[in-house]
Design a protein around this motif. Structure first.
Motif, PDB file in Angstrom:
ATOM      1  N   HIS A 187      -5.242   7.944  -3.562  1.00 30.80           N
ATOM      2  CA  HIS A 187      -3.824   8.703  -3.425  1.00 30.80           C
ATOM      3  C   HIS A 187      -3.269   8.289  -4.946  1.00 30.80           C
ATOM      4  O   HIS A 187      -2.528   9.147  -5.532  1.00 30.80           O
ATOM      5  CB  HIS A 187      -2.897   8.148  -2.250  1.00 30.80           C
ATOM      6  N   ILE A 188      -3.217   7.013  -5.371  1.00 30.57           N
ATOM      7  CA  ILE A 188      -2.288   6.681  -6.367  1.00 30.57           C
ATOM      8  C   ILE A 188      -3.113   7.180  -7.530  1.00 30.57           C
ATOM      9  O   ILE A 188      -2.580   7.640  -8.558  1.00 30.57           O
ATOM     10  CB  ILE A 188      -2.395   5.123  -6.435  1.00 30.57           C
ATOM     11  N   CYS A 189      -4.349   7.394  -7.583  1.00 33.15           N
ATOM     12  CA  CYS A 189      -5.007   7.877  -8.655  1.00 33.15           C
ATOM     13  C   CYS A 189      -4.819   9.561  -8.803  1.00 33.15           C
ATOM     14  O   CYS A 189      -4.501   9.830 -10.049  1.00 33.15           O
ATOM     15  CB  CYS A 189      -6.552   8.050  -8.583  1.00 33.15           C
ATOM     16  N   SER A 190      -4.386  10.047  -7.579  1.00 35.78           N
ATOM     17  CA  SER A 190      -4.137  11.674  -7.691  1.00 35.78           C
ATOM     18  C   SER A 190      -2.823  11.576  -8.408  1.00 35.78           C
ATOM     19  O   SER A 190      -2.183  12.589  -8.602  1.00 35.78           O
ATOM     20  CB  SER A 190      -4.057  12.053  -6.081  1.00 35.78           C
TER      21      SER A 190
ATOM     22  N   ASN B 110       0.839  -1.265   0.144  1.00 36.57           N
ATOM     23  CA  ASN B 110      -0.081  -0.161  -0.236  1.00 36.57           C
ATOM     24  C   ASN B 110       0.875   1.241   0.148  1.00 36.57           C
ATOM     25  O   ASN B 110       1.997   1.196  -0.396  1.00 36.57           O
ATOM     26  CB  ASN B 110      -0.893  -0.021   1.430  1.00 36.57           C
ATOM     27  N   VAL B 111       0.426   2.412   0.408  1.00 32.11           N
ATOM     28  CA  VAL B 111       0.891   3.736   0.246  1.00 32.11           C
ATOM     29  C   VAL B 111       1.305   4.048   1.622  1.00 32.11           C
ATOM     30  O   VAL B 111       0.620   4.510   2.505  1.00 32.11           O
ATOM     31  CB  VAL B 111      -0.076   4.595  -0.237  1.00 32.11           C
ATOM     32  N   LYS B 112       2.965   4.297   1.713  1.00 29.47           N
ATOM     33  CA  LYS B 112       3.381   4.593   2.797  1.00 29.47           C
ATOM     34  C   LYS B 112       2.891   5.995   3.514  1.00 29.47           C
ATOM     35  O   LYS B 112       3.084   6.255   4.657  1.00 29.47           O
ATOM     36  CB  LYS B 112       5.015   4.497   2.567  1.00 29.47           C
TER      37      LYS B 112
ATOM     38  N   GLU C  61       7.874   5.159  -9.764  1.00 28.04           N
ATOM     39  CA  GLU C  61       8.594   4.386 -10.643  1.00 28.04           C
ATOM     40  C   GLU C  61       7.682   3.262 -11.238  1.00 28.04           C
ATOM     41  O   GLU C  61       7.861   2.827 -12.584  1.00 28.04           O
ATOM     42  CB  GLU C  61       9.905   3.741  -9.906  1.00 28.04           C
ATOM     43  N   LEU C  62       6.839   2.505 -10.435  1.00 27.06           N
ATOM     44  CA  LEU C  62       6.147   1.611 -10.908  1.00 27.06           C
ATOM     45  C   LEU C  62       4.690   1.944 -12.136  1.00 27.06           C
ATOM     46  O   LEU C  62       4.826   1.414 -13.164  1.00 27.06           O
ATOM     47  CB  LEU C  62       5.188   0.951  -9.849  1.00 27.06           C
TER      48      LEU C  62
ATOM     49  N   ARG D 264       6.267  -1.943   5.018  1.00 28.26           N
ATOM     50  CA  ARG D 264       6.184  -2.724   3.652  1.00 28.26           C
ATOM     51  C   ARG D 264       5.312  -2.037   2.703  1.00 28.26           C
ATOM     52  O   ARG D 264       5.340  -2.536   1.451  1.00 28.26           O
ATOM     53  CB  ARG D 264       5.092  -4.159   4.193  1.00 28.26           C
ATOM     54  N   ASN D 265       4.884  -0.860   3.049  1.00 28.67           N
ATOM     55  CA  ASN D 265       4.074  -0.037   2.054  1.00 28.67           C
ATOM     56  C   ASN D 265       5.401   0.650   1.214  1.00 28.67           C
ATOM     57  O   ASN D 265       6.570   0.928   1.690  1.00 28.67           O
ATOM     58  CB  ASN D 265       3.439   0.891   2.808  1.00 28.67           C
ATOM     59  N   LEU D 266       4.958   1.380  -0.059  1.00 28.74           N
ATOM     60  CA  LEU D 266       5.845   1.923  -0.942  1.00 28.74           C
ATOM     61  C   LEU D 266       5.569   3.654  -0.788  1.00 28.74           C
ATOM     62  O   LEU D 266       4.635   4.163  -0.736  1.00 28.74           O
ATOM     63  CB  LEU D 266       5.466   1.594  -2.307  1.00 28.74           C
ATOM     64  N   ASP D 267       6.791   4.247  -0.808  1.00 21.48           N
ATOM     65  CA  ASP D 267       6.658   5.702  -0.831  1.00 21.48           C
ATOM     66  C   ASP D 267       6.280   6.039  -2.367  1.00 21.48           C
ATOM     67  O   ASP D 267       6.334   5.263  -3.172  1.00 21.48           O
ATOM     68  CB  ASP D 267       8.081   6.009  -0.320  1.00 21.48           C
ATOM     69  N   ASP D 268       6.052   7.509  -2.377  1.00 22.88           N
ATOM     70  CA  ASP D 268       5.594   7.917  -3.556  1.00 22.88           C
ATOM     71  C   ASP D 268       6.628   7.889  -4.541  1.00 22.88           C
ATOM     72  O   ASP D 268       6.243   7.729  -5.922  1.00 22.88           O
ATOM     73  CB  ASP D 268       5.129   9.475  -3.391  1.00 22.88           C
ATOM     74  N   ASP D 269       7.921   8.107  -4.523  1.00 23.40           N
ATOM     75  CA  ASP D 269       9.037   7.741  -5.216  1.00 23.40           C
ATOM     76  C   ASP D 269       8.862   6.336  -6.044  1.00 23.40           C
ATOM     77  O   ASP D 269       8.885   6.042  -7.203  1.00 23.40           O
ATOM     78  CB  ASP D 269      10.159   8.061  -5.001  1.00 23.40           C
TER      79      ASP D 269
END
Length: 312
Positions: A245-248, A194-196, A212-213, A203-208
């Protein structure tokens, strides 16, 4: 409604308890066949995850899991293995459940290319290089030294790319994530992270990492692990906050789901098993169009598989 789920640990539970019948409606599984059918799960990724009690993993352990998969889950006319795009098309045009075999942690591969090739022949199509800790190939997110990929690990990235095995960045250390991004010529995914910035679990991913994904046309599988969703109030609405958040960030076509059912011991209220995917779909429908919801639930995974699985 159709759903593609990028991660479950059904095989782990069936390894630990050989009496479990995947097709029994009363089976002690979050993601049993009956529950999947109730929600319209069309394709399920099945992970090979060895429990921590196995302190010296062997390749035979992977073969035990694969034997469970083919003997107890795959069934003619009911559950079909997806190894390539032809299989994918066959499943999508039928009433069958598609099953994709994945590996979570490469410890027992021992840098042996023959083992990797054998897994490919047996149907493994996604590999997460580490679980939480380090191994011969790379460091995981909870490994204290927080290193990246080893020299042999970088060779493994190339081997997987040449074979047609896709790589999963969930569980990698931050350094390992960026080593994978630098070394891989292929698109890659995070099947259950998920979103850190919304929930600061390691275990979550930061925005950078998310950017990249997206840049690599990968996928990020929003997971239902409660403590990856919210530190104190893991609800369906909080889960959808990760989608928002990921949509944004421009990731509407890269969001997928990877529930981690049967790998968790606590659950989001209303999302306790695969049969409750409808609750998530209903909540998404309050904020997103039917086309967007379909993309999140299965369309984004489907387009990724259509593009990245081996052709035949």
């Amino acid at each position: 409604m159709r759903i593609i789920d990028g991660h479950c640990d059904v095989l782990y539970k069936m390894f630990e308890n050989p009496s479990i019948n995947y097709f029994d409606p009363s089976a002690a599984l979050d993601a049993s066949y009956a529950k999947m059918m109730k929600s319209g799960v069309k394709i399920q990724f099945f992970a090979i995850y060895l429990p921590e009690r196995i302190t010296a993993p062997k390749f035979d352990h992977y073969l035990e899991y694969i034997n469970i998969f083919y003997q107890k889950i795959v069934r003619d006319g009911v559950v079909q293995v997806i190894k390539n795009r032809d299989d994918l098309a066959s499943v999508m045009s039928s009433n069958k459940l598609g099953a994709i075999l994945t590996l979570e942690g490469t410890d027992a591969l021992e840098a042996n290319p023959l083992y990797t090739r054998t897994l490919y022949h047996l149907g493994v199509r996604f590999i997460g290089v580490t679980w939480n800790y380090g191994n011969w190939a790379a460091d995981g997110i909870l490994e204290p030294r927080q290193g990246g990929f080893s020299r042999r690990g970088k060779s493994f990235i190339k081997d997987c790319g040449d074979l047609g095995i896709l790589l999963d960045a969930s569980h990698l250390s931050v350094a390992s994530f960026w080593d994978l991004a630098a070394a891989s010529t292929k698109s890659f995914v995070a099947t259950h992270s998920n979103v850190k910035s919304l929930c600061p679990h390691p275990r979550n991913l930061d925005d950078d990492q998310i950017r990249e994904l997206l840049r690599r046309d990968g996928r990020i599988g929003i997971t239902f692990v409660p403590h990856f969703v919210h530190p104190s109030a893991p609800t369906i609405d909080a889960l959808i906050g990760h989608v928002d958040h990921i949509c944004s960030m421009g990731g509407e076509r890269h969001i997928v789901f990877g529930s981690d059912f049967d790998g968790i011991s606590s659950w989001i209220p209303g999302l306790e098993h695969s049969g409750q995917y409808g609750h998530l779909a209903d909540a998404l429908s309050k904020k997103y169009s039917s086309e967007q919801v379909e993309r999140f639930l299965y369309g984004n995974w489907l387009s990724y598989l259509q593009k990245n699985l081996p052709i035949h």
